[in-house]
Design a protein around this motif. Structure first.
Motif, PDB file in Angstrom:
ATOM      1  N   ASP A 109      73.168   7.426 -14.344  1.00  0.00           N
ATOM      2  CA  ASP A 109      73.418   6.301 -15.251  1.00  0.00           C
ATOM      3  C   ASP A 109      72.560   6.335 -16.514  1.00  0.00           C
ATOM      4  O   ASP A 109      72.997   5.914 -17.576  1.00  0.00           O
ATOM      5  CB  ASP A 109      73.169   4.995 -14.486  1.00  0.00           C
ATOM      6  CG  ASP A 109      73.776   3.781 -15.164  1.00  0.00           C
ATOM      7  OD1 ASP A 109      74.708   3.941 -15.971  1.00  0.00           O
ATOM      8  OD2 ASP A 109      73.319   2.663 -14.858  1.00  0.00           O
ATOM      9  N   VAL A 110      71.342   6.861 -16.403  1.00  0.00           N
ATOM     10  CA  VAL A 110      70.399   6.795 -17.524  1.00  0.00           C
ATOM     11  C   VAL A 110      70.012   8.182 -18.046  1.00  0.00           C
ATOM     12  O   VAL A 110      70.058   8.429 -19.255  1.00  0.00           O
ATOM     13  CB  VAL A 110      69.113   6.018 -17.107  1.00  0.00           C
ATOM     14  CG1 VAL A 110      68.095   6.008 -18.229  1.00  0.00           C
ATOM     15  CG2 VAL A 110      69.463   4.609 -16.666  1.00  0.00           C
ATOM     16  N   VAL A 111      69.636   9.080 -17.157  1.00  0.00           N
ATOM     17  CA  VAL A 111      69.066  10.357 -17.566  1.00  0.00           C
ATOM     18  C   VAL A 111      70.134  11.352 -18.033  1.00  0.00           C
ATOM     19  O   VAL A 111      70.031  11.917 -19.127  1.00  0.00           O
ATOM     20  CB  VAL A 111      68.217  10.966 -16.428  1.00  0.00           C
ATOM     21  CG1 VAL A 111      67.663  12.321 -16.828  1.00  0.00           C
ATOM     22  CG2 VAL A 111      67.096  10.007 -16.040  1.00  0.00           C
ATOM     23  N   LEU A 112      71.147  11.592 -17.212  1.00  0.00           N
ATOM     24  CA  LEU A 112      72.142  12.621 -17.531  1.00  0.00           C
ATOM     25  C   LEU A 112      72.860  12.396 -18.864  1.00  0.00           C
ATOM     26  O   LEU A 112      73.067  13.368 -19.602  1.00  0.00           O
ATOM     27  CB  LEU A 112      73.147  12.760 -16.385  1.00  0.00           C
ATOM     28  CG  LEU A 112      73.949  14.051 -16.342  1.00  0.00           C
ATOM     29  CD1 LEU A 112      73.061  15.287 -16.360  1.00  0.00           C
ATOM     30  CD2 LEU A 112      74.856  14.064 -15.128  1.00  0.00           C
ATOM     31  N   PRO A 113      73.203  11.164 -19.229  1.00  0.00           N
ATOM     32  CA  PRO A 113      73.854  10.974 -20.530  1.00  0.00           C
ATOM     33  C   PRO A 113      73.002  11.424 -21.726  1.00  0.00           C
ATOM     34  O   PRO A 113      73.543  11.769 -22.771  1.00  0.00           O
ATOM     35  CB  PRO A 113      74.101   9.462 -20.588  1.00  0.00           C
ATOM     36  CG  PRO A 113      74.176   9.043 -19.169  1.00  0.00           C
ATOM     37  CD  PRO A 113      73.192   9.934 -18.447  1.00  0.00           C
ATOM     38  N   LYS A 114      71.689  11.462 -21.545  1.00  0.00           N
ATOM     39  CA  LYS A 114      70.798  11.913 -22.618  1.00  0.00           C
ATOM     40  C   LYS A 114      70.809  13.438 -22.763  1.00  0.00           C
ATOM     41  O   LYS A 114      70.446  13.961 -23.808  1.00  0.00           O
ATOM     42  CB  LYS A 114      69.362  11.447 -22.365  1.00  0.00           C
ATOM     43  CG  LYS A 114      69.195   9.948 -22.434  1.00  0.00           C
ATOM     44  CD  LYS A 114      67.784   9.549 -22.072  1.00  0.00           C
ATOM     45  CE  LYS A 114      67.639   8.033 -22.056  1.00  0.00           C
ATOM     46  NZ  LYS A 114      66.316   7.623 -21.574  1.00  0.00           N
ATOM     47  N   PHE A 115      71.196  14.133 -21.693  1.00  0.00           N
ATOM     48  CA  PHE A 115      71.139  15.589 -21.681  1.00  0.00           C
ATOM     49  C   PHE A 115      72.506  16.261 -21.732  1.00  0.00           C
ATOM     50  O   PHE A 115      72.614  17.400 -22.147  1.00  0.00           O
ATOM     51  CB  PHE A 115      70.398  16.083 -20.432  1.00  0.00           C
ATOM     52  CG  PHE A 115      68.937  15.793 -20.468  1.00  0.00           C
ATOM     53  CD1 PHE A 115      68.048  16.690 -21.033  1.00  0.00           C
ATOM     54  CD2 PHE A 115      68.441  14.610 -19.946  1.00  0.00           C
ATOM     55  CE1 PHE A 115      66.696  16.420 -21.087  1.00  0.00           C
ATOM     56  CE2 PHE A 115      67.083  14.325 -19.990  1.00  0.00           C
ATOM     57  CZ  PHE A 115      66.211  15.230 -20.558  1.00  0.00           C
ATOM     58  N   LEU A 116      73.531  15.572 -21.290  1.00  0.00           N
ATOM     59  CA  LEU A 116      74.874  16.146 -21.251  1.00  0.00           C
ATOM     60  C   LEU A 116      75.762  15.365 -22.208  1.00  0.00           C
ATOM     61  O   LEU A 116      76.222  14.263 -21.893  1.00  0.00           O
ATOM     62  CB  LEU A 116      75.438  16.100 -19.823  1.00  0.00           C
ATOM     63  CG  LEU A 116      76.807  16.735 -19.599  1.00  0.00           C
ATOM     64  CD1 LEU A 116      76.800  18.200 -20.012  1.00  0.00           C
ATOM     65  CD2 LEU A 116      77.206  16.593 -18.135  1.00  0.00           C
ATOM     66  N   ASP A 117      75.954  15.939 -23.376  1.00  0.00           N
ATOM     67  CA  ASP A 117      76.712  15.279 -24.429  1.00  0.00           C
ATOM     68  C   ASP A 117      78.108  14.889 -23.936  1.00  0.00           C
ATOM     69  O   ASP A 117      78.837  15.718 -23.411  1.00  0.00           O
ATOM     70  CB  ASP A 117      76.819  16.216 -25.636  1.00  0.00           C
ATOM     71  CG  ASP A 117      77.358  15.505 -26.862  1.00  0.00           C
ATOM     72  OD1 ASP A 117      76.962  14.349 -27.096  1.00  0.00           O
ATOM     73  OD2 ASP A 117      78.175  16.106 -27.578  1.00  0.00           O
ATOM     74  N   GLY A 118      78.435  13.612 -24.093  1.00  0.00           N
ATOM     75  CA  GLY A 118      79.750  13.111 -23.719  1.00  0.00           C
ATOM     76  C   GLY A 118      79.892  12.673 -22.274  1.00  0.00           C
ATOM     77  O   GLY A 118      80.949  12.185 -21.873  1.00  0.00           O
ATOM     78  N   PHE A 119      78.823  12.828 -21.473  1.00  0.00           N
ATOM     79  CA  PHE A 119      78.920  12.427 -20.067  1.00  0.00           C
ATOM     80  C   PHE A 119      79.019  10.912 -19.939  1.00  0.00           C
ATOM     81  O   PHE A 119      78.328  10.173 -20.636  1.00  0.00           O
ATOM     82  CB  PHE A 119      77.706  12.913 -19.271  1.00  0.00           C
ATOM     83  CG  PHE A 119      77.678  12.365 -17.870  1.00  0.00           C
ATOM     84  CD1 PHE A 119      78.579  12.821 -16.921  1.00  0.00           C
ATOM     85  CD2 PHE A 119      76.788  11.366 -17.511  1.00  0.00           C
ATOM     86  CE1 PHE A 119      78.573  12.299 -15.635  1.00  0.00           C
ATOM     87  CE2 PHE A 119      76.769  10.850 -16.227  1.00  0.00           C
ATOM     88  CZ  PHE A 119      77.665  11.313 -15.284  1.00  0.00           C
ATOM     89  N   GLU A 120      79.893  10.471 -19.015  1.00  0.00           N
ATOM     90  CA  GLU A 120      80.043   9.040 -18.743  1.00  0.00           C
ATOM     91  C   GLU A 120      79.984   8.775 -17.243  1.00  0.00           C
ATOM     92  O   GLU A 120      80.662   9.448 -16.466  1.00  0.00           O
ATOM     93  CB  GLU A 120      81.376   8.528 -19.275  1.00  0.00           C
ATOM     94  CG  GLU A 120      81.500   8.560 -20.779  1.00  0.00           C
ATOM     95  CD  GLU A 120      82.843   8.022 -21.240  1.00  0.00           C
ATOM     96  OE1 GLU A 120      83.258   6.946 -20.734  1.00  0.00           O
ATOM     97  OE2 GLU A 120      83.479   8.687 -22.073  1.00  0.00           O
ATOM     98  N   TYR A 121      79.186   7.792 -16.875  1.00  0.00           N
ATOM     99  CA  TYR A 121      79.113   7.277 -15.501  1.00  0.00           C
ATOM    100  C   TYR A 121      79.811   5.929 -15.544  1.00  0.00           C
ATOM    101  O   TYR A 121      79.297   4.985 -16.142  1.00  0.00           O
ATOM    102  CB  TYR A 121      77.651   7.144 -15.076  1.00  0.00           C
ATOM    103  CG  TYR A 121      77.444   6.573 -13.697  1.00  0.00           C
ATOM    104  CD1 TYR A 121      77.763   7.317 -12.564  1.00  0.00           C
ATOM    105  CD2 TYR A 121      76.906   5.308 -13.523  1.00  0.00           C
ATOM    106  CE1 TYR A 121      77.551   6.811 -11.301  1.00  0.00           C
ATOM    107  CE2 TYR A 121      76.684   4.789 -12.262  1.00  0.00           C
ATOM    108  CZ  TYR A 121      77.013   5.536 -11.154  1.00  0.00           C
ATOM    109  OH  TYR A 121      76.806   5.029  -9.899  1.00  0.00           O
TER     110      TYR A 121
END
Length: 179
Positions: free
Chosen positions: A41-53
């Motif tokens: 919810d918080v970390v991955l969106p900062k590292f994977l452009d365009g990722f959505e939870y």
């Protein structure tokens, strides 16, 4: 067990363990417990452009607790699964780690063309088996398990279900990974 997945590039447990360990290293997770909800919810969106939870009302996803669309970088999850994972319910944490596995492992699978896995197919070629294996390896790192641990110790340390703790512990013992 293999009746709902797709045939994918073969990956054994050791390969999936390496991917899980690389995720832990990439996000500097050196503790036994992983806050999988925060990671998605918080970390991955900062590292994977365009990722959505994305969190949905339970009925909107039908019988699926969660869904992943790797090619679109989307994980969709039932609201109840997200809520239980936030209070560290083991089964729901494993569901989210499983979906992360699909995201990372199966981004190159065209489900429109992929062949459905059957029970008779090799487990290590099934997308569902791979995602389950990855989830167990990610949430229960062998680096934080000892041969003297009880299943309850593992459940408490990693905030996982009895089934997950028992399965991973048995796999690690069989593979001689525990001291």
């Amino acid at each position: 067990m293999h009746d709902h997945g797709y045939i994918v590039k073969p990956r054994g447990r050791a390969s999936l363990r390496k991917v899980a360990m690389n995720v832990r290293r990439a996000f500097k997770i050196d503790t036994p417990f992983i806050d999988i909800v925060r990671l998605l919810d918080v970390v991955l969106p900062k590292f994977l452009d365009g990722f959505e939870y994305q969190i949905y009302e339970d009925a909107e996803l039908g019988h699926d607790h969660a869904r992943t669309f790797p090619e679109r970088k989307i994980i969709q999850v039932q609201q109840s699964v997200d809520a239980r994972a936030r209070i560290h319910e083991g089964r729901d944490r494993l569901t989210l780690a499983h979906e992360l596995g699909h995201l990372l492992l199966h981004h190159d699978v065209d489900t429109g063309l992929a062949r459905r896995a059957k029970h008779s197919d090799k487990a290590y070629e099934c997308s569902e088996w791979q995602a389950n294996c990855f989830a167990g390896e990610l949430l229960i790192s062998h680096e934080h398990v000892n041969s003297t641990d009880s299943i309850e110790d593992i459940m408490n340390r990693f905030k996982v279900s009895y089934q997950a703790a028992n399965y991973q512990f048995r796999m690690y013992l069989e593979e001689g990974l525990l001291t």
